[in-house]
Scaffold this active site. Structure first.
Site, short mmCIF file in Angstrom:
data_model
loop_
_atom_site.label_atom_id
_atom_site.label_comp_id
_atom_site.label_asym_id
_atom_site.label_seq_id
_atom_site.Cartn_x
_atom_site.Cartn_y
_atom_site.Cartn_z
N GLN A 64 0.81 -1.22 0.00
CA GLN A 64 0.00 0.00 0.00
C GLN A 64 0.84 1.26 0.00
O GLN A 64 0.31 2.36 -0.18
CB GLN A 64 -0.92 0.02 1.22
CG GLN A 64 -0.20 0.16 2.55
CD GLN A 64 -1.12 0.00 3.73
OE1 GLN A 64 -1.46 -1.12 4.11
NE2 GLN A 64 -1.53 1.11 4.33
N CYS A 70 -5.09 0.21 3.86
CA CYS A 70 -4.95 -1.18 4.29
C CYS A 70 -6.25 -1.96 4.20
O CYS A 70 -6.26 -3.14 3.83
CB CYS A 70 -4.40 -1.24 5.71
SG CYS A 70 -5.37 -0.32 6.93
N HIS A 364 -5.61 -0.88 11.80
CA HIS A 364 -5.02 -1.48 10.61
C HIS A 364 -5.75 -2.77 10.26
O HIS A 364 -6.12 -3.55 11.14
CB HIS A 364 -3.54 -1.79 10.88
CG HIS A 364 -2.76 -2.22 9.67
ND1 HIS A 364 -2.70 -1.49 8.51
CD2 HIS A 364 -1.99 -3.32 9.45
CE1 HIS A 364 -1.92 -2.10 7.63
NE2 HIS A 364 -1.50 -3.22 8.17
N ASN A 385 0.29 -9.07 5.47
CA ASN A 385 0.20 -7.63 5.59
C ASN A 385 0.17 -7.01 4.19
O ASN A 385 0.18 -7.73 3.18
CB ASN A 385 1.37 -7.09 6.40
CG ASN A 385 1.04 -5.82 7.14
OD1 ASN A 385 0.17 -5.05 6.73
ND2 ASN A 385 1.74 -5.56 8.23
#
Length: 446
Positions: A64, A70, A364, A385
């Site tokens: 990102q 996110c 997040h 992630n």
């Protein structure tokens, strides 16, 4: 009466620090290397093995970059995991920029509609002040993503690739928020002058035309149709022409988003388990899907995530990623740093107390792609992630089950995993939370 600090108070504080030299080496280490580098717990690192009994292969991690998208990345990652398996392709991505464009436009409209709803409130009113503090931002929630997909579909990244500002969003946000605050001023002044509601709506549409132009210049123009071309892992070339974003989602992602629900763990007194919640003045698409959470205990939340992982489907989840985490080694564990030993003090807030006292919130969104079970109980989780491959193990993190308990607040699962009692609880009319409630926070960490 308020009391200030005296010189004697300061001397007493200093005596407690310097009265003994037993911690001098640690103090020097912290000054030179920082608190995390000096208190890293090697036992925690050893225990966070990156092998899992239940694991879904998901491929290369997306990035990102310098944006707070996110929640978009995490959601589109769960979509592409399905597509990669079905189409036999690797390292494929859906366009995060496409979703960002429509999110920015819809959030701008949502903000201006919120201003129109509060025209009779004073500028100093807490709600008006809250609206003006951040007219729009990168962050979001699962239900906001659902609203966007239902209205605009999705496209492959090749149809709308990243732009400079999509990957570096601070200037974009500054420009949009400056314009939106000006628009709010104009609308409130028009109301004060007695302008009719239809005139206010006409002015709003003119304002959104300016916003649309800004977005086209900074992000590019979203495609209405496109061709989808790819080569699978066996080398076979595929092409389909003249797809719309909606038909692409229906054919190549092919999931019913209404089947997926948000489950939270917020163990505060004002949010009983077994109740549903929503947040006032939080969303993006007007008349889109309402934000709705079912609050459950943490064991129930984890059991639902495990069921979906064991069925081969990854899980979108929201957490407070900055707490007891290390980007470089890719570990999330409340025992990762020994702050208590370093400072000789305690950090004793419970999960509920951290929420109540603004010490923690959902910041997040990531994806659960695996879990390690011992006699059916989890001790660590695999996390995909969206910070690229230079962090963790090629972008993947290991999360301890203790960290899951303390700092994970939300998962999204197919409602088929819910018991009859949970389905009944989810179908309740949600209790409305104030916009500044901690469960109204948006996943936005870069």
């Amino acid at each position: 009466m308020m009391e200030g600090l005296s010189e004697r108070d300061i001397e007493t504080f200093a005596e407690k620090v310097y009265g003994t030299n037993e911690n001098k080496a640690l103090r020097d280490a912290i000054l030179a290397n920082g608190i995390n580098g000096s208190t890293l717990n090697s036992n925690a690192i050893i225990s966070m093995n990156d092998i899992f009994s239940e694991e879904i292969e998901t491929g290369k991690v997306a990035n990102q970059k310098k944006s707070g998208r996110c929640w978009i990345f995490a959601a589109l990652n769960t979509f592409r995991h399905r597509m990669s398996a079905q189409l036999n392709i690797k390292d494929f991505e859906l366009s995060q920029n496409y979703m960002m464009f429509w999110d920015k436009l819809e959030k701008s409209n949502f903000f201006l509609e919120s201003i129109l709803k509060t025209l009779d409130e004073q500028l100093e009113d807490r709600l008006v002040s809250w609206l003006l503090t951040t007219p729009q931002q990168d962050g979001g929630q699962w239900d906001m993503l659902v609203s966007l997909v239902k209205k605009y579909g999705v496209v492959p990244k090749q149809a709308m690739p990243e732009s400079y500002q999509s990957s570096n969003s601070s200037d974009l946000n500054s420009i949009l928020n400056a314009k939106l605050r000006e628009c709010a001023l104009v609308l409130r002044r028009m109301h004060e002058e007695g302008k009719a509601e239809n005139k206010l709506q006409e002015a709003k549409l003119d304002m959104l035309a300016d916003i649309y132009k800004i977005l086209v210049f900074l992000l590019g123009e979203p495609p209405k149709t496109f061709d989808f071309e790819y080569r699978d892992e066996e080398g076979k070339f595929h092409r389909e022409i003249n797809l719309t974003p909606q038909t692409f989602f229906e054919k190549y992602v092919g999931i019913n988003l209404d089947d997926y629900v948000s489950i939270i763990n917020a163990p505060t007194k004002d949010k009983p388990f077994g109740k549903t919640f929503t947040v006032k003045f939080l969303g993006n698409v007007i008349d889109g899907r309402q934000l709705k959470y079912l609050n459950v205990d943490i064991q129930t939340l984890k059991s639902l995530a495990i069921k979906q992982i064991k069925d081969g489907e990854t899980v979108w989840f929201g957490s407070d990623v900055a707490r007891y985490s290390d980007r470089k080694i890719g570990i999330l564990d409340p025992e990762l740093f020994d702050y208590e030993e370093a400072f000789g003090t305690h950090f004793n807030l419970t999960k509920a107390e951290r929420l109540d006292y603004k010490e923690s919130s959902l910041t997040h969104a990531m994806v659960l792609t695996g879990v390690n079970l011992i006699d059916g109980e989890p001790n660590r989780w695999k996390v995909e992630n969206s910070w690229g491959e230079d962090v963790g193990n090629k972008g993947y993190f290991v999360m301890s089950d203790k960290w899951m308990d303390e700092y994970t607040y939300q998962i999204v699962v197919n409602k088929k995993y819910l018991s009859k009692e949970l389905v009944k609880a989810y179908n309740q009319e949600p209790i409305q939370l104030q916009p500044w409630d901690p469960m109204g926070s948006l996943a936005i960490v870069k």
